[in-house]
Design an enzyme around this catalytic site. Structure first.
Site, PDB file in Angstrom:
ATOM      1  N   ASP A  89      -6.357  18.643 -10.439  1.00 30.53           N
ATOM      2  CA  ASP A  89      -6.532  17.349  -9.770  1.00 30.53           C
ATOM      3  C   ASP A  89      -7.998  16.915  -9.757  1.00 30.53           C
ATOM      4  OD1 ASP A  89      -3.873  17.050  -9.297  1.00 30.53           O
ATOM      5  OD2 ASP A  89      -3.936  17.673  -7.196  1.00 30.53           O
ATOM      6  N   HIS A 131     -10.763  12.957   1.036  1.00 29.85           N
ATOM      7  CA  HIS A 131     -10.143  14.292   1.080  1.00 29.85           C
ATOM      8  C   HIS A 131     -11.150  15.434   0.965  1.00 29.85           C
ATOM      9  CE1 HIS A 131      -6.170  12.627   1.045  1.00 29.85           C
ATOM     10  NE2 HIS A 131      -6.309  12.080  -0.146  1.00 29.85           N
ATOM     11  N   GLY A 139      -7.844  16.358  -3.764  1.00 26.28           N
ATOM     12  CA  GLY A 139      -7.246  15.042  -3.958  1.00 26.28           C
ATOM     13  C   GLY A 139      -8.114  14.045  -4.698  1.00 26.28           C
ATOM     14  N   ASP A 166      -5.245   4.086   3.701  1.00 23.04           N
ATOM     15  CA  ASP A 166      -4.785   4.735   2.473  1.00 23.04           C
ATOM     16  C   ASP A 166      -3.419   5.361   2.749  1.00 23.04           C
ATOM     17  OD1 ASP A 166      -4.634   7.069   0.486  1.00 23.04           O
ATOM     18  OD2 ASP A 166      -6.533   6.192  -0.119  1.00 23.04           O
ATOM     19  N   ASP A 254      -3.555   2.453  -2.435  1.00 27.70           N
ATOM     20  CA  ASP A 254      -2.322   3.105  -2.877  1.00 27.70           C
ATOM     21  C   ASP A 254      -1.176   2.918  -1.888  1.00 27.70           C
ATOM     22  OD1 ASP A 254      -3.591   4.678  -1.026  1.00 27.70           O
ATOM     23  OD2 ASP A 254      -3.716   6.473  -2.271  1.00 27.70           O
TER      24      ASP A 254
END
Length: 413
Positions: A89, A131, A139, A166, A254
């Site tokens: 990630d 994050h 993240g 978010d 998002d």
């Protein structure tokens, strides 16, 4: 109102197929320019932060790792890669450390500008990477610019409020301030089998920070009406009971309908209503970006919310710009929510809201101001210098030499 932007950010690339695309910030900037919004903004290219600025929150071994590791030598740091949660990630890519410094500079510099009363609102759409932990990437986030911006605000303000819309829980920011009453964190997020898996309504803080962490866990399908009906009462109660001196507002896109990784169903108007409501209190606001993985909608969202901050109406028909083809087939600003079901029942939302409001009624005024200078002193360090930042020229094209010097990954497009 100030606006921080560095065009170099759009040149960085997390890797083939990775959902995080810094190019979205450049797309948002082009809409802000072509809508003419920049004419009402003080546009700045932020002064670059130093390693010591990052060490105000992050550990020195972690920052050194980010500074030294490249795709070419990462095989020499296998133990550190695992230790610092860098891999699938959170990839290692060319220019990673410079990328972190660029997006963090806007948040720290923006907070300093608010502290010096040079602006009442500062926008840094490249920030909001909420994050990242003290010694760990998470993240898609490496350096937590939200925490560093808040630490800068704390040099002047007794209490700072962090609001996160978010779709993912703002776990890195909550963890950083979980035991203090100087910062209240408030996150509205998808909860359950969903990254990062934290942010239950019962997570309210610890010790002096008890009731200074506010979490509204949500289910799939949140729509505009439901979101506004929970956001406004909770934020109103926080403003009444906590009375922050400054606000850091993370506007992760998002949570919009149609996001590549998201499961909410918000329109730009529903998302932007949160921004409008926070601004209405007249408290200094550091407005930052965050998640968002359908990049044509991210750029739409942040351009629209720039207009909301400016109290300026913009037309739905998008102005022509060099990324115009991204916005087909309708070429309009506003997006239409889908017909997905809202799994948040009215009873669930009302019960959760009542529980949170009960917690907020227990909030006590914070203790004496923290001193962030050297141990054993009462000195609060000065804000970082922002008196003469290089003013951005949003409608000025780069020279051929500058363009040739950039390393721009072809897969960005």
């Amino acid at each position: 109102m100030s606006y921080f932007y560095n065009d170099e950010l759009g040149n960085y690339h997390y890797g083939y197929g990775h959902p995080m695309k810094p190019h979205r910030v450049r797309m948002a900037h082009k809409l802000i320019v072509t809508y003419g919004l920049y004419k009402k903004l003080e546009c700045f290219s932020p002064r670059m932060v130093t390693q010591s600025d990052l060490l105000q929150f992050h550990s020195d071994d972690y920052v050194n790792f980010l500074r030294m590791t490249t795709p070419d030598n990462m095989h020499e740091y296998l133990q550190q890669l695992q230790r610092f949660n860098v891999g699938e990630d959170c990839t290692i890519f060319d220019g990673l450390y410079e990328y972190c410094k660029i997006y963090t500079s806007g948040s720290i510099g923006g907070a300093a500008r608010l502290n010096q009363n040079k602006s009442d609102v500062v926008i840094n759409w490249s920030g909001g990477l909420h994050h990242a932990k003290k010694s760990e990437a998470s993240g898609f986030c490496y350096v937590n610019d939200c925490v560093l911006g808040i630490l800068e605000l704390l040099k002047k303000h007794q209490r700072v409020l962090y609001i996160d819309i978010d779709i993912h829980h703002g776990d890195g920011v909550e963890e950083a301030f979980y035991t203090t009453d100087r910062v209240m964190t408030c996150s509205f997020h998808k909860y359950g089998d969903y990254f990062p898996g934290t942010g239950a309504v019962s997570d309210v803080g610890y010790g002096k920070g008890k009731y200074a962490s506010v979490n509204f866990p949500l289910k799939d399908g949140m729509d505009d009406e439901a979101f506004v009906n929970i956001f406004r009462p909770v934020i109103s109660s926080i403003m009444e009971n906590y009375q922050p001196g400054a606000i850091c507002l993370q506007c992760g896109a998002d949570s919009l309908a149609g996001d590549r990784l998201g499961v909410f169903n918000l329109s730009l108007r529903g998302h932007g209503d949160c921004v409008k409501f926070v601004k209405s209190f007249g408290v200094p606001v550091l407005c930052i970006g965050g998640g968002g993985y359908t990049i044509r909608n991210v750029s739409r969202c942040w351009a629209y919310e720039t207009s909301v901050m400016l109290d300026t109406d913009v037309q739905d028909q998008l102005p022509f710009n060099e990324y115009f083809e991204y916005y087909g087939p309708d070429y309009r600003l506003h997006i239409q929510p889908s017909n997905m079901e809202n799994f948040n029942s009215h009873k669930y939302l009302e019960d959760t809201k009542a529980e949170i409001l009960e917690y907020l009624n227990r909030v006590e005024k914070p203790s004496a101001q923290i001193q962030t200078g050297q141990p054993g002193t009462t000195q609060t360090p000065k804000s970082i210098p922002v008196a003469e930042p290089r003013e951005a020229a949003p409608d000025e094209r780069a020279s051929r030499e500058e363009l040739d010097a950039r390393v721009e990954h072809p897969l960005e497009y």
